[in-house]
Design a protein around this motif. Structure first.
Motif, PDB file in Angstrom:
ATOM      1  N   LEU A   1       5.482   6.085   6.298  1.00  0.00           N
ATOM      2  CA  LEU A   1       4.183   6.366   5.674  1.00  0.00           C
ATOM      3  C   LEU A   1       4.120   7.862   5.352  1.00  0.00           C
ATOM      4  CD1 LEU A   1       1.271   5.601   4.870  1.00  0.00           C
ATOM      5  CD2 LEU A   1       0.600   6.031   7.243  1.00  0.00           C
ATOM      6  N   GLY A   2       4.048   8.172   4.077  1.00  0.00           N
ATOM      7  CA  GLY A   2       3.966   9.574   3.672  1.00  0.00           C
ATOM      8  C   GLY A   2       5.157  10.397   4.104  1.00  0.00           C
ATOM      9  N   GLY A   3       6.325   9.798   4.129  1.00  0.00           N
ATOM     10  CA  GLY A   3       7.540  10.519   4.509  1.00  0.00           C
ATOM     11  C   GLY A   3       7.807  10.551   5.994  1.00  0.00           C
ATOM     12  N   SER A   4       6.895  10.036   6.806  1.00  0.00           N
ATOM     13  CA  SER A   4       7.084  10.026   8.261  1.00  0.00           C
ATOM     14  C   SER A   4       7.205   8.596   8.770  1.00  0.00           C
ATOM     15  CB  SER A   4       5.893  10.713   8.959  1.00  0.00           C
ATOM     16  OG  SER A   4       5.776  12.051   8.539  1.00  0.00           O
ATOM     17  N   GLU A   5       8.058   8.404   9.777  1.00  0.00           N
ATOM     18  CA  GLU A   5       8.252   7.072  10.335  1.00  0.00           C
ATOM     19  C   GLU A   5       7.155   6.778  11.360  1.00  0.00           C
ATOM     20  OE1 GLU A   5      11.903   4.459  12.298  1.00  0.00           O
ATOM     21  OE2 GLU A   5      12.301   6.204  11.020  1.00  0.00           O
ATOM     22  N   VAL A   6       6.641   5.561  11.310  1.00  0.00           N
ATOM     23  CA  VAL A   6       5.594   5.142  12.245  1.00  0.00           C
ATOM     24  C   VAL A   6       6.040   3.877  12.959  1.00  0.00           C
ATOM     25  CG1 VAL A   6       3.769   6.177  10.861  1.00  0.00           C
ATOM     26  CG2 VAL A   6       4.399   3.789  10.481  1.00  0.00           C
ATOM     27  N   GLU A   7       5.358   3.560  14.051  1.00  0.00           N
ATOM     28  CA  GLU A   7       5.692   2.381  14.850  1.00  0.00           C
ATOM     29  C   GLU A   7       5.169   1.110  14.176  1.00  0.00           C
ATOM     30  OE1 GLU A   7       7.424   1.935  17.682  1.00  0.00           O
ATOM     31  OE2 GLU A   7       8.007   4.052  17.550  1.00  0.00           O
ATOM     32  N   PRO A   8       5.987   0.024  14.149  1.00  0.00           N
ATOM     33  CA  PRO A   8       5.529  -1.237  13.536  1.00  0.00           C
ATOM     34  C   PRO A   8       4.241  -1.773  14.159  1.00  0.00           C
ATOM     35  CG  PRO A   8       7.891  -1.293  13.913  1.00  0.00           C
ATOM     36  CD  PRO A   8       7.385  -0.049  14.580  1.00  0.00           C
ATOM     37  N   LYS A   9       4.055  -1.553  15.471  1.00  0.00           N
ATOM     38  CA  LYS A   9       2.861  -2.101  16.136  1.00  0.00           C
ATOM     39  C   LYS A   9       1.582  -1.415  15.688  1.00  0.00           C
ATOM     40  CE  LYS A   9       4.535  -1.341  20.152  1.00  0.00           C
ATOM     41  NZ  LYS A   9       4.712  -1.330  21.616  1.00  0.00           N
ATOM     42  N   SER A  10       1.710  -0.281  14.997  1.00  0.00           N
ATOM     43  CA  SER A  10       0.520   0.429  14.542  1.00  0.00           C
ATOM     44  C   SER A  10       0.091   0.042  13.137  1.00  0.00           C
ATOM     45  CB  SER A  10       0.776   1.944  14.584  1.00  0.00           C
ATOM     46  OG  SER A  10       1.749   2.326  13.619  1.00  0.00           O
ATOM     47  N   LEU A  11       0.798  -0.886  12.513  1.00  0.00           N
ATOM     48  CA  LEU A  11       0.500  -1.258  11.128  1.00  0.00           C
ATOM     49  C   LEU A  11      -0.822  -2.010  11.010  1.00  0.00           C
ATOM     50  CD1 LEU A  11       4.007  -2.466   9.843  1.00  0.00           C
ATOM     51  CD2 LEU A  11       2.814  -0.356   9.271  1.00  0.00           C
ATOM     52  N   PRO A  12      -1.581  -1.764   9.947  1.00  0.00           N
ATOM     53  CA  PRO A  12      -2.804  -2.552   9.704  1.00  0.00           C
ATOM     54  C   PRO A  12      -2.465  -4.014   9.469  1.00  0.00           C
ATOM     55  CG  PRO A  12      -2.738  -0.566   8.339  1.00  0.00           C
ATOM     56  CD  PRO A  12      -1.383  -0.705   8.954  1.00  0.00           C
ATOM     57  N   ALA A  13      -3.426  -4.887   9.708  1.00  0.00           N
ATOM     58  CA  ALA A  13      -3.201  -6.328   9.589  1.00  0.00           C
ATOM     59  C   ALA A  13      -2.769  -6.726   8.187  1.00  0.00           C
ATOM     60  CB  ALA A  13      -4.462  -7.087   9.994  1.00  0.00           C
ATOM     61  N   GLU A  14      -3.315  -6.068   7.168  1.00  0.00           N
ATOM     62  CA  GLU A  14      -2.970  -6.444   5.800  1.00  0.00           C
ATOM     63  C   GLU A  14      -1.526  -6.084   5.460  1.00  0.00           C
ATOM     64  OE1 GLU A  14      -5.314  -2.506   5.547  1.00  0.00           O
ATOM     65  OE2 GLU A  14      -5.396  -4.405   6.666  1.00  0.00           O
ATOM     66  N   VAL A  15      -1.006  -5.039   6.091  1.00  0.00           N
ATOM     67  CA  VAL A  15       0.407  -4.682   5.874  1.00  0.00           C
ATOM     68  C   VAL A  15       1.305  -5.693   6.561  1.00  0.00           C
ATOM     69  CG1 VAL A  15       2.179  -2.920   6.240  1.00  0.00           C
ATOM     70  CG2 VAL A  15      -0.162  -2.249   5.630  1.00  0.00           C
ATOM     71  N   VAL A  16       0.951  -6.077   7.780  1.00  0.00           N
ATOM     72  CA  VAL A  16       1.726  -7.092   8.500  1.00  0.00           C
ATOM     73  C   VAL A  16       1.751  -8.399   7.707  1.00  0.00           C
ATOM     74  CG1 VAL A  16       1.839  -8.501  10.591  1.00  0.00           C
ATOM     75  CG2 VAL A  16       1.236  -6.081  10.750  1.00  0.00           C
TER      76      VAL A  16
ATOM     77  N   GLY B   1       0.841  -1.189   0.000  1.00  0.00           N
ATOM     78  CA  GLY B   1       0.000   0.000   0.000  1.00  0.00           C
ATOM     79  C   GLY B   1       0.881   1.246   0.000  1.00  0.00           C
ATOM     80  N   ASP B   2       0.635   2.154   0.938  1.00  0.00           N
ATOM     81  CA  ASP B   2       1.424   3.386   1.050  1.00  0.00           C
ATOM     82  C   ASP B   2       2.576   3.247   2.044  1.00  0.00           C
ATOM     83  OD1 ASP B   2      -0.246   4.723  -0.750  1.00  0.00           O
ATOM     84  OD2 ASP B   2      -1.671   5.250   0.842  1.00  0.00           O
ATOM     85  N   TYR B   3       2.761   2.043   2.575  1.00  0.00           N
ATOM     86  CA  TYR B   3       3.801   1.835   3.584  1.00  0.00           C
ATOM     87  C   TYR B   3       5.089   1.318   2.954  1.00  0.00           C
ATOM     88  CZ  TYR B   3       0.114   2.225   7.134  1.00  0.00           C
ATOM     89  OH  TYR B   3      -0.903   2.678   7.929  1.00  0.00           O
ATOM     90  N   GLU B   4       6.219   1.874   3.406  1.00  0.00           N
ATOM     91  CA  GLU B   4       7.542   1.387   3.018  1.00  0.00           C
ATOM     92  C   GLU B   4       8.182   0.773   4.256  1.00  0.00           C
ATOM     93  OE1 GLU B   4       8.952   1.405   0.047  1.00  0.00           O
ATOM     94  OE2 GLU B   4       7.290   2.445  -0.952  1.00  0.00           O
ATOM     95  N   VAL B   5       8.441  -0.538   4.192  1.00  0.00           N
ATOM     96  CA  VAL B   5       8.926  -1.268   5.369  1.00  0.00           C
ATOM     97  C   VAL B   5      10.290  -1.870   5.072  1.00  0.00           C
ATOM     98  CG1 VAL B   5       8.406  -3.086   7.030  1.00  0.00           C
ATOM     99  CG2 VAL B   5       6.531  -1.812   5.953  1.00  0.00           C
ATOM    100  N   SER B   6      11.235  -1.665   5.981  1.00  0.00           N
ATOM    101  CA  SER B   6      12.527  -2.348   5.896  1.00  0.00           C
ATOM    102  C   SER B   6      12.582  -3.391   7.011  1.00  0.00           C
ATOM    103  CB  SER B   6      13.684  -1.360   6.041  1.00  0.00           C
ATOM    104  OG  SER B   6      13.738  -0.820   7.339  1.00  0.00           O
TER     105      SER B   6
ATOM    106  N   ALA C   1       3.255 -14.358  19.655  1.00  0.00           N
ATOM    107  CA  ALA C   1       4.571 -14.726  19.127  1.00  0.00           C
ATOM    108  C   ALA C   1       4.780 -14.138  17.738  1.00  0.00           C
ATOM    109  CB  ALA C   1       4.713 -16.243  19.092  1.00  0.00           C
ATOM    110  N   ARG C   2       3.758 -14.221  16.878  1.00  0.00           N
ATOM    111  CA  ARG C   2       3.875 -13.663  15.530  1.00  0.00           C
ATOM    112  C   ARG C   2       4.103 -12.159  15.572  1.00  0.00           C
ATOM    113  NH1 ARG C   2      -0.113 -17.628  14.274  1.00  0.00           N
ATOM    114  NH2 ARG C   2      -1.782 -16.140  14.756  1.00  0.00           N
ATOM    115  N   LEU C   3       3.366 -11.468  16.443  1.00  0.00           N
ATOM    116  CA  LEU C   3       3.504 -10.017  16.537  1.00  0.00           C
ATOM    117  C   LEU C   3       4.876  -9.629  17.075  1.00  0.00           C
ATOM    118  CD1 LEU C   3       2.288  -7.219  16.281  1.00  0.00           C
ATOM    119  CD2 LEU C   3       1.306  -7.493  18.577  1.00  0.00           C
ATOM    120  N   ARG C   4       5.348 -10.332  18.097  1.00  0.00           N
ATOM    121  CA  ARG C   4       6.660 -10.013  18.658  1.00  0.00           C
ATOM    122  C   ARG C   4       7.765 -10.280  17.653  1.00  0.00           C
ATOM    123  NH1 ARG C   4       8.660 -12.415  24.378  1.00  0.00           N
ATOM    124  NH2 ARG C   4       6.742 -11.340  25.014  1.00  0.00           N
ATOM    125  N   LEU C   5       7.660 -11.390  16.924  1.00  0.00           N
ATOM    126  CA  LEU C   5       8.665 -11.703  15.912  1.00  0.00           C
ATOM    127  C   LEU C   5       8.678 -10.635  14.826  1.00  0.00           C
ATOM    128  CD1 LEU C   5      10.749 -13.760  14.880  1.00  0.00           C
ATOM    129  CD2 LEU C   5       8.895 -14.891  13.652  1.00  0.00           C
TER     130      LEU C   5
END
Length: 244
Positions: free
Chosen positions: A144-159, A104-109, A130-134
């Motif tokens: 997202l949109g040039g700003s860094e966001v926390e991984p725990k805030s990602l929507p389920a479809e991005v995860v 989507g609009d997320y860039e994840v490394s 366990a899946r979330l912690r891993l």
């Protein structure tokens, strides 16, 4: 890396009896590559670790693998026989390799999971945690949109999308074997876990070695070290003479 002797297998088995599967995998690799730093082995991506275990298993017990599985449809017990080359996907990425994925609009490394990550999951309450912690351990940054966001805030479809990209980047970490049931005609893909498979063989080898030590020590008065110093061929010949 080199093949493990009977005495080395016995020692690894004794040390790993109370260990978790991740610990057993590392014990095997440390025994086969004593020159390697334990931390470096623990930081190898899971697929690269499993590729090394598969090579070690081939060196120690040969290329042929025989296992069994219950049919998911009718419960029939099926024997599986294949070669190491059939389940080898390659060495895989190295420690420190970083991957990028756009969902989507997320860039994840992210990096790939390693044994240290798996060890950290033992305290999780269940698979979801366990899946979330891993995921959170392996994600380096999310933009997202040039700003860094926390991984725990990602929507389920991005995860889910990033997790799928992780699996694609490390195919040796999730190996499947095609199974066909002649009894009911069912077909499915069974997970091949080199850690549990190899360890079951290590345990069988260790118990067989202890039995041989017991028989030879009882017959000849030898010490355990004396018996283990014999080549497998000579040990087998002595056992044949004992048994007549």
């Amino acid at each position: 890396m080199r093949a493990l002797s009977s005495s080395e297998l016995l020692e690894v088995w004794e040390r790993g009896r109370a260990a978790a599967p991740v610990g057993r995998a590392l014990l095997l690799l440390e025994a086969a590559a004593p020159e390697a730093e334990p931390d470096a082995l623990a930081r190898m991506p899971v697929g690269r670790r499993d590729a090394s275990l598969l090579s070690l298993r081939e060196l120690t017990f040969g290329p042929r693998l025989v296992s069994s599985v219950n049919c998911a449809g009718c419960g029939e017990r099926l024997e599986l026989a294949f070669d190491a080359s059939d389940v080898r996907a390659g060495p895989g990425p190295r420690s420190g390799d970083v991957f990028k994925s756009s969902v989507g609009d997320y860039e994840v490394s992210f990096r790939l999971p390693n044994s240290l990550d798996l060890l950290d999951l033992t305290s999780c309450a269940g698979p979801s945690e366990a899946r979330l912690r891993l995921f959170e351990r392996c994600v380096g940054s999310v933009v997202l949109g040039g700003s860094e966001v926390e991984p725990k805030s990602l929507p389920a479809e991005v995860v889910a999308g990033v997790s799928e990209r992780m699996s694609q980047a490390d195919p040796q970490g999730d190996v499947r074997v095609s199974v066909n049931c002649p009894a009911c005609g069912g077909e499915w893909q069974a997970l091949f876990d080199i850690v549990s498979f190899f360890w079951s063989e290590v345990e069988a080898s260790a118990r067989r070695t202890l039995q041989e030590v017991h028989l030879l020590a009882s017959a000849y008065g030898w010490r355990e070290a004396d018996v283990l110093a014999l080549s497998p061929q000579r040990r087998r010949l002595y056992l044949e003479m004992i048994r007549g």
